[in-house]
Design a protein around this motif. Structure first.
Motif, PDB file in Angstrom:
ATOM      1  N   VAL A 109      46.598  69.278  -4.564  1.00 37.02           N
ATOM      2  CA  VAL A 109      46.842  69.232  -5.816  1.00 37.02           C
ATOM      3  C   VAL A 109      49.113  69.255  -5.350  1.00 37.02           C
ATOM      4  CG1 VAL A 109      46.893  70.473  -8.562  1.00 37.02           C
ATOM      5  CG2 VAL A 109      45.569  70.233  -6.699  1.00 37.02           C
ATOM      6  N   GLY A 110      49.246  68.163  -6.393  1.00 32.64           N
ATOM      7  CA  GLY A 110      50.548  68.567  -6.211  1.00 32.64           C
ATOM      8  C   GLY A 110      50.774  68.225  -5.488  1.00 32.64           C
ATOM      9  N   LEU A 111      50.595  66.210  -5.363  1.00 34.15           N
ATOM     10  CA  LEU A 111      51.101  65.639  -3.994  1.00 34.15           C
ATOM     11  C   LEU A 111      52.396  64.949  -4.769  1.00 34.15           C
ATOM     12  CD1 LEU A 111      47.820  64.201  -2.276  1.00 34.15           C
ATOM     13  CD2 LEU A 111      50.090  65.747  -0.983  1.00 34.15           C
ATOM     14  N   PRO A 112      53.408  64.759  -3.699  1.00 30.47           N
ATOM     15  CA  PRO A 112      54.892  63.840  -4.406  1.00 30.47           C
ATOM     16  C   PRO A 112      54.081  63.058  -4.452  1.00 30.47           C
ATOM     17  CG  PRO A 112      55.251  64.901  -2.718  1.00 30.47           C
ATOM     18  CD  PRO A 112      53.815  65.039  -2.682  1.00 30.47           C
ATOM     19  N   GLY A 113      54.182  62.101  -6.412  1.00 32.51           N
ATOM     20  CA  GLY A 113      53.517  61.313  -6.850  1.00 32.51           C
ATOM     21  C   GLY A 113      52.301  61.392  -7.768  1.00 32.51           C
ATOM     22  N   GLN A 114      51.700  62.035  -7.201  1.00 33.34           N
ATOM     23  CA  GLN A 114      50.586  61.835  -7.715  1.00 33.34           C
ATOM     24  C   GLN A 114      50.037  62.151  -9.297  1.00 33.34           C
ATOM     25  OE1 GLN A 114      48.240  66.295  -6.426  1.00 33.34           O
ATOM     26  NE2 GLN A 114      46.510  64.712  -5.825  1.00 33.34           N
ATOM     27  N   THR A 115      49.665  61.717 -10.058  1.00 28.85           N
ATOM     28  CA  THR A 115      49.145  61.718 -11.535  1.00 28.85           C
ATOM     29  C   THR A 115      48.091  62.329 -11.814  1.00 28.85           C
ATOM     30  OG1 THR A 115      48.465  59.622 -11.673  1.00 28.85           O
ATOM     31  CG2 THR A 115      50.340  59.366 -11.708  1.00 28.85           C
ATOM     32  N   LEU A 116      48.412  62.511 -13.515  1.00 30.19           N
ATOM     33  CA  LEU A 116      46.674  62.804 -13.560  1.00 30.19           C
ATOM     34  C   LEU A 116      46.217  62.229 -13.195  1.00 30.19           C
ATOM     35  CD1 LEU A 116      48.863  64.570 -17.524  1.00 30.19           C
ATOM     36  CD2 LEU A 116      47.989  65.716 -14.603  1.00 30.19           C
ATOM     37  N   GLU A 117      45.506  60.954 -13.812  1.00 33.47           N
ATOM     38  CA  GLU A 117      44.658  59.732 -13.941  1.00 33.47           C
ATOM     39  C   GLU A 117      43.967  59.779 -11.776  1.00 33.47           C
ATOM     40  OE1 GLU A 117      47.492  59.124 -15.122  1.00 33.47           O
ATOM     41  OE2 GLU A 117      47.162  58.280 -17.108  1.00 33.47           O
ATOM     42  N   ASP A 118      45.022  60.105 -11.242  1.00 30.66           N
ATOM     43  CA  ASP A 118      44.969  60.711 -10.135  1.00 30.66           C
ATOM     44  C   ASP A 118      43.778  61.363  -9.820  1.00 30.66           C
ATOM     45  OD1 ASP A 118      45.856  58.493  -9.566  1.00 30.66           O
ATOM     46  OD2 ASP A 118      47.844  59.873  -7.937  1.00 30.66           O
ATOM     47  N   LEU A 119      44.399  62.033 -10.094  1.00 26.38           N
ATOM     48  CA  LEU A 119      43.571  64.176 -10.205  1.00 26.38           C
ATOM     49  C   LEU A 119      42.267  63.683 -11.087  1.00 26.38           C
ATOM     50  CD1 LEU A 119      46.408  66.351 -10.858  1.00 26.38           C
ATOM     51  CD2 LEU A 119      44.671  66.301  -8.710  1.00 26.38           C
ATOM     52  N   ALA A 179      59.807  68.356  -0.583  1.00 22.64           N
ATOM     53  CA  ALA A 179      59.503  67.564  -1.742  1.00 22.64           C
ATOM     54  C   ALA A 179      59.017  69.348  -2.402  1.00 22.64           C
ATOM     55  CB  ALA A 179      57.729  67.111  -1.475  1.00 22.64           C
ATOM     56  N   GLU A 180      58.262  69.432  -3.936  1.00 20.09           N
ATOM     57  CA  GLU A 180      58.341  70.519  -4.669  1.00 20.09           C
ATOM     58  C   GLU A 180      57.021  70.847  -4.284  1.00 20.09           C
ATOM     59  OE1 GLU A 180      58.923  72.662  -7.234  1.00 20.09           O
ATOM     60  OE2 GLU A 180      61.360  71.556  -6.576  1.00 20.09           O
ATOM     61  N   ALA A 181      56.104  72.352  -4.430  1.00 21.39           N
ATOM     62  CA  ALA A 181      54.816  71.959  -3.830  1.00 21.39           C
ATOM     63  C   ALA A 181      53.797  72.408  -5.120  1.00 21.39           C
ATOM     64  CB  ALA A 181      54.629  73.823  -3.563  1.00 21.39           C
ATOM     65  N   GLY A 182      52.477  71.592  -5.455  1.00 21.44           N
ATOM     66  CA  GLY A 182      51.449  72.079  -6.063  1.00 21.44           C
ATOM     67  C   GLY A 182      52.258  72.984  -6.672  1.00 21.44           C
ATOM     68  N   THR A 183      50.849  73.435  -7.910  1.00 25.10           N
ATOM     69  CA  THR A 183      51.619  74.752  -8.804  1.00 25.10           C
ATOM     70  C   THR A 183      49.913  75.468  -8.421  1.00 25.10           C
ATOM     71  OG1 THR A 183      51.178  73.884 -10.725  1.00 25.10           O
ATOM     72  CG2 THR A 183      53.239  74.043 -10.298  1.00 25.10           C
ATOM     73  N   ILE A 184      49.703  76.647  -8.799  1.00 26.28           N
ATOM     74  CA  ILE A 184      48.889  77.893  -8.820  1.00 26.28           C
ATOM     75  C   ILE A 184      48.847  77.472  -9.862  1.00 26.28           C
ATOM     76  CG2 ILE A 184      48.423  79.625  -9.544  1.00 26.28           C
ATOM     77  CD1 ILE A 184      48.562  79.773  -6.592  1.00 26.28           C
ATOM     78  N   ILE A 208      51.939  72.543  -0.238  1.00 28.32           N
ATOM     79  CA  ILE A 208      52.881  73.159   0.164  1.00 28.32           C
ATOM     80  C   ILE A 208      53.361  72.104   1.863  1.00 28.32           C
ATOM     81  CG2 ILE A 208      53.432  75.069   1.233  1.00 28.32           C
ATOM     82  CD1 ILE A 208      50.820  76.366   0.803  1.00 28.32           C
ATOM     83  N   PRO A 209      54.755  71.505   1.240  1.00 24.42           N
ATOM     84  CA  PRO A 209      55.680  71.144   2.243  1.00 24.42           C
ATOM     85  C   PRO A 209      55.566  72.021   3.706  1.00 24.42           C
ATOM     86  CG  PRO A 209      56.910  72.112   0.802  1.00 24.42           C
ATOM     87  CD  PRO A 209      55.443  72.570  -0.348  1.00 24.42           C
ATOM     88  N   HIS A 210      55.935  70.672   4.701  1.00 23.07           N
ATOM     89  CA  HIS A 210      56.519  71.770   5.750  1.00 23.07           C
ATOM     90  C   HIS A 210      57.601  71.080   6.218  1.00 23.07           C
ATOM     91  CE1 HIS A 210      56.491  72.005  10.144  1.00 23.07           C
ATOM     92  NE2 HIS A 210      55.467  73.017  10.314  1.00 23.07           N
ATOM     93  N   SER A 211      58.715  71.737   6.553  1.00 24.40           N
ATOM     94  CA  SER A 211      60.182  71.551   6.429  1.00 24.40           C
ATOM     95  C   SER A 211      60.164  70.062   8.061  1.00 24.40           C
ATOM     96  CB  SER A 211      60.828  72.393   6.604  1.00 24.40           C
ATOM     97  OG  SER A 211      60.990  73.412   8.269  1.00 24.40           O
ATOM     98  N   ARG A 212      58.790  70.455   8.933  1.00 22.81           N
ATOM     99  CA  ARG A 212      59.454  69.468  10.015  1.00 22.81           C
ATOM    100  C   ARG A 212      58.362  67.895   9.831  1.00 22.81           C
ATOM    101  NH1 ARG A 212      63.216  70.173  14.306  1.00 22.81           N
ATOM    102  NH2 ARG A 212      63.149  72.341  14.450  1.00 22.81           N
ATOM    103  N   THR A 213      58.100  67.583   8.460  1.00 17.86           N
ATOM    104  CA  THR A 213      57.729  66.234   7.949  1.00 17.86           C
ATOM    105  C   THR A 213      58.218  65.498   7.196  1.00 17.86           C
ATOM    106  OG1 THR A 213      56.921  67.730   6.133  1.00 17.86           O
ATOM    107  CG2 THR A 213      54.996  67.857   8.046  1.00 17.86           C
ATOM    108  N   PRO A 214      58.101  64.736   6.931  1.00 22.32           N
ATOM    109  CA  PRO A 214      59.030  63.618   6.122  1.00 22.32           C
ATOM    110  C   PRO A 214      58.752  64.195   4.296  1.00 22.32           C
ATOM    111  CG  PRO A 214      57.368  62.679   7.469  1.00 22.32           C
ATOM    112  CD  PRO A 214      57.091  63.690   7.117  1.00 22.32           C
ATOM    113  N   LEU A 215      57.617  64.569   3.961  1.00 25.29           N
ATOM    114  CA  LEU A 215      58.040  65.856   2.604  1.00 25.29           C
ATOM    115  C   LEU A 215      58.350  66.908   2.178  1.00 25.29           C
ATOM    116  CD1 LEU A 215      54.176  64.430   1.584  1.00 25.29           C
ATOM    117  CD2 LEU A 215      56.765  63.314   1.024  1.00 25.29           C
ATOM    118  N   GLY A 216      59.087  67.380   3.712  1.00 25.94           N
ATOM    119  CA  GLY A 216      59.463  68.470   3.432  1.00 25.94           C
ATOM    120  C   GLY A 216      60.070  69.555   2.660  1.00 25.94           C
TER     121      GLY A 216
END
Ligand code: 5AD
Ligand code: FES
Length: 349
Positions: free
Chosen positions: A201-211, A242-247, A232-240
């Motif tokens: 949940v909260g992947l960059p670019g993910q929409t409500l329709e996707d969910l 990006a914002e994390a998904g929310t609780i 949750i972003p990992h700093s050594r990845t291309p999405l490092g």
């Protein structure tokens, strides 16, 4: 809004438009109603029990290159390790003595573990612990391998679908195919495994329709288990960056999954606990009913870094078991150390 939630509670179904509408307008009050009814549904189905699974992360090598994951092949900074079959068996022994009756064997997609090695491992674990269930979480393999592992005694298989959006899936998984992912899940199910699917949940670019599509896909697939966690972003990845998904968004999806697939086993995921100190307890209160404490050897824990700030990387297996038992009890639930098969699989016996 409340009407929609009640309709979902009673009928277990909403249209795609209705789900999108609901997701777009969840406010404090409707959210509480959703949580309350998800909790009620879980109590109807599974009472106050929380099933424990011993998680063994046996290899951090991965040939795939998923943009979000710290174990991706492209992360040259990752420290890699591989447990030998004898070491994995030792983890099972320790887990069995702590009371676990399900072992979840998880790894990156690591070809070092050939079909032959895995089959022998599964047979050895089953021979020593015939009353324990084995869950595999080793990614995509061919149908023959899935079959021989099932014949060797593996009971369950976790393979998250990750996202039900074809476009988002393809952009996040440059080395993989959306269609093959889904094919693997249906093959596993037809072989007879209890299967687990799920998504972030909260992947960059993910929409409500996707969910909404994630939930509808799960309802259609009807898996035994559903794993839902925040990205949750990992700093050594291309999405490092990006914002994390929310609780809150993740909890809402857990609650909706409980109402849409009422008999599923739903873990309170480590990712939720990593994002919020009481994230797992919160998930248990809105429909989740499984936890997966870590049984991996302490020496390798930190190296299985899917994302930054992962919890439990410094805790002995016994401590982790104890910690979770306290958390479960203080959240008002009781620990069940049994195999914890899904209601769906028990009905089919
Ligand atoms: N954040 C959250 N979850 C992740 N996973 C992998 N990388 C991340 C991340 N950065 C999840 C995937 C995978 C599971 C084992 O962990 O959904 O299927
Ligand atoms: Fe692992 Fe608390 S759950 S230490």
């Amino acid at each position: 809004m409340k009407q929609l939630i009640h309709k979902l509670f009673c009928r277990g179904k909403l249209s795609r438009d209705e789900i999108v509408y609901l997701l777009g307008r969840l406010d404090g009050e409707t959210r509480q109603e959703l949580y309350r009814l998800a909790h009620r549904k879980r109590s109807e189905k599974y009472g106050d029990k929380v099933y424990m699974r011993g998680l063994i992360e046996f290899s951090s090598f991965c040939k795939q290159d998923c943009l979000y994951c710290g174990l991706r092949a492209g992360n040259k900074a990752a420290e890699r390790y591989r447990l030998k079959p004898a070491e994995i068996l030792d983890c099972c022994r320790e887990g069995y003595d702590l009371g676990y009756r399900t072992f979840v064997l998880q790894s990156g997609e690591d070809a070092w573990y050939t079909e032959e090695i895995l089959v022998r491992l599964v047979r050895d674990i089953k021979a020593e612990f015939p009353d324990a269930a084995i869950t595999l979480s080793i990614g995509e393999r061919d149908e023959r391998t899935y079959r021989s592992l099932f014949d060797a005694g593996a009971d369950r298989f976790l393979l998250r679908h990750e996202t039900a959006s074809r476009n988002l899936y393809q952009s996040l998984h440059p080395t993989m195919s959306f269609d093959n992912r889904r094919k693997c899940l249906s093959v596993l199910q037809s072989i007879g495994y209890q299967i687990g699917a799920g998504f972030m949940v909260g992947l960059p670019g993910q929409t409500l329709e996707d969910l909404a599509d994630d939930l509808l896909y799960l309802q259609d697939l009807h898996p035994d288990m559903i794993g839902i966690g925040p990205f949750i972003p990992h700093s050594r990845t291309p999405l490092g960056g990006a914002e994390a998904g929310t609780i809150d968004d993740t909890l809402a999806m857990v609650a909706l999954a409980r109402l849409m697939v009422p008999d599923a086993l739903i873990p309170a995921t480590t990712a939720l606990g990593s994002l919020d100190a009481s994230g797992r307890e919160k998930a248990l209160k809105v429909g989740a009913n499984v936890v997966m404490p870590n049984l991996s050897p302490l020496a390798v824990r930190k190296k299985y870094a899917l994302y930054n700030n992962k919890i439990c990387t410094g805790d002995e297996s016994a401590a982790c078991r104890h910690c979770l038992e306290l958390r479960i009890n203080s959240a008002g639930f009781s620990v069940d150390m049994g195999r914890g098969d899904s209601l769906k699989s028990l009905r089919m016996k």
